[in-house]
Design a protein around this motif. Structure first.
Motif, short mmCIF file in Angstrom:
data_model
loop_
_atom_site.label_atom_id
_atom_site.label_comp_id
_atom_site.label_asym_id
_atom_site.label_seq_id
_atom_site.Cartn_x
_atom_site.Cartn_y
_atom_site.Cartn_z
N ARG A 1 0.82 -1.22 0.00
CA ARG A 1 0.00 0.00 0.00
C ARG A 1 0.86 1.26 0.00
O ARG A 1 0.49 2.26 -0.62
N GLU A 2 1.98 1.21 0.71
CA GLU A 2 2.87 2.37 0.72
C GLU A 2 3.43 2.64 -0.67
O GLU A 2 3.53 3.79 -1.10
N ALA A 3 3.77 1.54 -1.38
CA ALA A 3 4.29 1.71 -2.75
C ALA A 3 3.21 2.32 -3.64
O ALA A 3 3.47 3.22 -4.44
N ARG A 4 1.97 1.83 -3.46
CA ARG A 4 0.87 2.33 -4.27
C ARG A 4 0.61 3.81 -3.95
O ARG A 4 0.34 4.61 -4.83
N LEU A 5 0.72 4.13 -2.67
CA LEU A 5 0.49 5.51 -2.24
C LEU A 5 1.54 6.45 -2.84
O LEU A 5 1.22 7.55 -3.29
N ARG A 6 2.80 5.99 -2.85
CA ARG A 6 3.88 6.83 -3.43
C ARG A 6 3.57 7.09 -4.90
O ARG A 6 3.71 8.21 -5.39
N GLU A 7 3.13 6.03 -5.58
CA GLU A 7 2.82 6.17 -7.00
C GLU A 7 1.66 7.16 -7.20
O GLU A 7 1.71 8.03 -8.06
N LEU A 8 0.63 7.01 -6.35
CA LEU A 8 -0.53 7.90 -6.46
C LEU A 8 -0.16 9.34 -6.14
O LEU A 8 -0.67 10.27 -6.76
N ARG A 9 0.73 9.53 -5.17
CA ARG A 9 1.16 10.90 -4.83
C ARG A 9 1.88 11.53 -6.00
O ARG A 9 1.68 12.71 -6.29
N GLY A 10 2.71 10.72 -6.68
CA GLY A 10 3.41 11.23 -7.86
C GLY A 10 2.43 11.61 -8.95
O GLY A 10 2.54 12.67 -9.56
N ARG A 11 1.43 10.75 -9.12
CA ARG A 11 0.42 10.99 -10.15
C ARG A 11 -0.39 12.24 -9.80
O ARG A 11 -0.66 13.07 -10.65
N TRP A 12 -0.74 12.35 -8.52
CA TRP A 12 -1.51 13.50 -8.07
C TRP A 12 -0.74 14.80 -8.33
O TRP A 12 -1.30 15.77 -8.83
N GLN A 13 0.57 14.79 -8.01
CA GLN A 13 1.36 16.00 -8.22
C GLN A 13 1.38 16.38 -9.69
O GLN A 13 1.24 17.55 -10.03
N ALA A 14 1.55 15.36 -10.56
CA ALA A 14 1.60 15.65 -12.00
C ALA A 14 0.26 16.21 -12.48
O ALA A 14 0.22 17.23 -13.17
N VAL A 15 -0.81 15.54 -12.07
CA VAL A 15 -2.15 15.98 -12.51
C VAL A 15 -2.47 17.37 -11.97
O VAL A 15 -2.95 18.24 -12.68
N GLN A 16 -2.14 17.58 -10.70
CA GLN A 16 -2.46 18.86 -10.08
C GLN A 16 -1.65 20.00 -10.71
O GLN A 16 -2.20 21.07 -10.97
N SER A 17 -0.36 19.74 -10.97
CA SER A 17 0.43 20.85 -11.51
C SER A 17 0.03 21.15 -12.95
O SER A 17 -0.01 22.31 -13.36
N ALA A 18 -0.34 20.08 -13.71
CA ALA A 18 -0.83 20.32 -15.08
C ALA A 18 -2.14 21.12 -15.02
O ALA A 18 -2.36 22.04 -15.79
N TRP A 19 -2.99 20.74 -14.07
CA TRP A 19 -4.29 21.42 -13.92
C TRP A 19 -4.07 22.88 -13.55
O TRP A 19 -4.68 23.78 -14.13
#
Ligand SMILES: [Zn+2]
Length: 234
Positions: A121-139
């Protein structure tokens, strides 16, 4: 007809205004949160709360193991301390100890499984946080662009409104009436310039005599094919 050039300029301004208004509406429609942003944030929040719940569960199990170990130590002490001699009671203590240890072993297995799940779950969370940062900064950068377009388009719209008001004020009401009526029927293009002998509205040729009369400007001439007011520009 004096005023036809101004009327043509009015149409150019009004068509441009319609285009700017449409682009403004589009830009305004893009402001705010996107589905993608909401979805990734919801995924992230779900993963975070799942991990928090798992951590709490593992901590509780660890505490329970600690309690069982304490009980097992106390039982062991009584069992081997020499105070209890009654064989029946000794057998019962032995059984208690075995059951405490069995329960503890089973909890430890559950804890191990929980720790493995936690890693995943921690690995998945790290991946999601990375994705969130990318999506949020693009947005955010897209929102910045949209905000800038909205401001620019609003300013453009205000300028066009002023220009349109000025042009309309300079034109006779009777001419505007004919033009507005023609615009309603012809998708905002009530006046057409004659270019290369053709009505630019419908591409049908205008007789030279009519071109001459339009140029002379004595009265309003309409295209016999599309009905638009004809003018000569330039
Ligand atoms: Zn025409």
């Amino acid at each position: 007809m004096p005023g036809l050039q101004t009327l043509y300029q009015l149409q150019v301004a009004e068509l441009e205004r319609a285009d700017v208004a449409r682009r403004l509406q589009e830009a305004e429609g893009g402001l705010g949160e996107t589905d993608d942003l909401r979805r990734v944030r919801a995924d992230l929040q779900r993963e975070e709360s799942g991990l928090t719940a798992l951590r709490t569960r593992v901590r509780d199990l660890e505490l329970e193991v600690k309690g069982l170990n304490g009980k097992a130590a106390a039982t062991e002490k009584r069992l081997y301390g020499g105070e209890v001699r009654n064989p029946k009671e000794l057998a019962s203590l032995q059984a208690d100890l075995a059951s405490l240890r069995a329960r503890r072993d089973s909890l430890e297995d559950t804890i191990l499984a929980g720790l493995t799940e936690m890693d995943e779950r921690e690995a998945r969370l790290r991946e999601l946080r990375g994705r969130w940062q990318a999506v949020q900064s693009a947005w955010e950068s897209r929102q910045g662009e949209l905000q800038a377009s909205v401001s620019a388009l609003r300013a453009q719209l205000a300028e066009l409104d002023e220009r349109i008001a000025r042009l309309r004020a300079a034109l006779p009401a009777s001419l505007l009436e004919v033009y507005d009526e023609a615009c309603r029927k012809k998708g905002g293009r009530g006046i057409a310039a004659i270019r290369g002998g053709l009505c630019e509205g419908c591409r049908v040729s205008v007789p030279t005599s009519i071109v001459q009369q339009v140029r002379g400007g004595e009265q309003i001439h309409r295209c016999t094919s599309c009905g638009r007011i004809l003018c000569v520009v330039g």
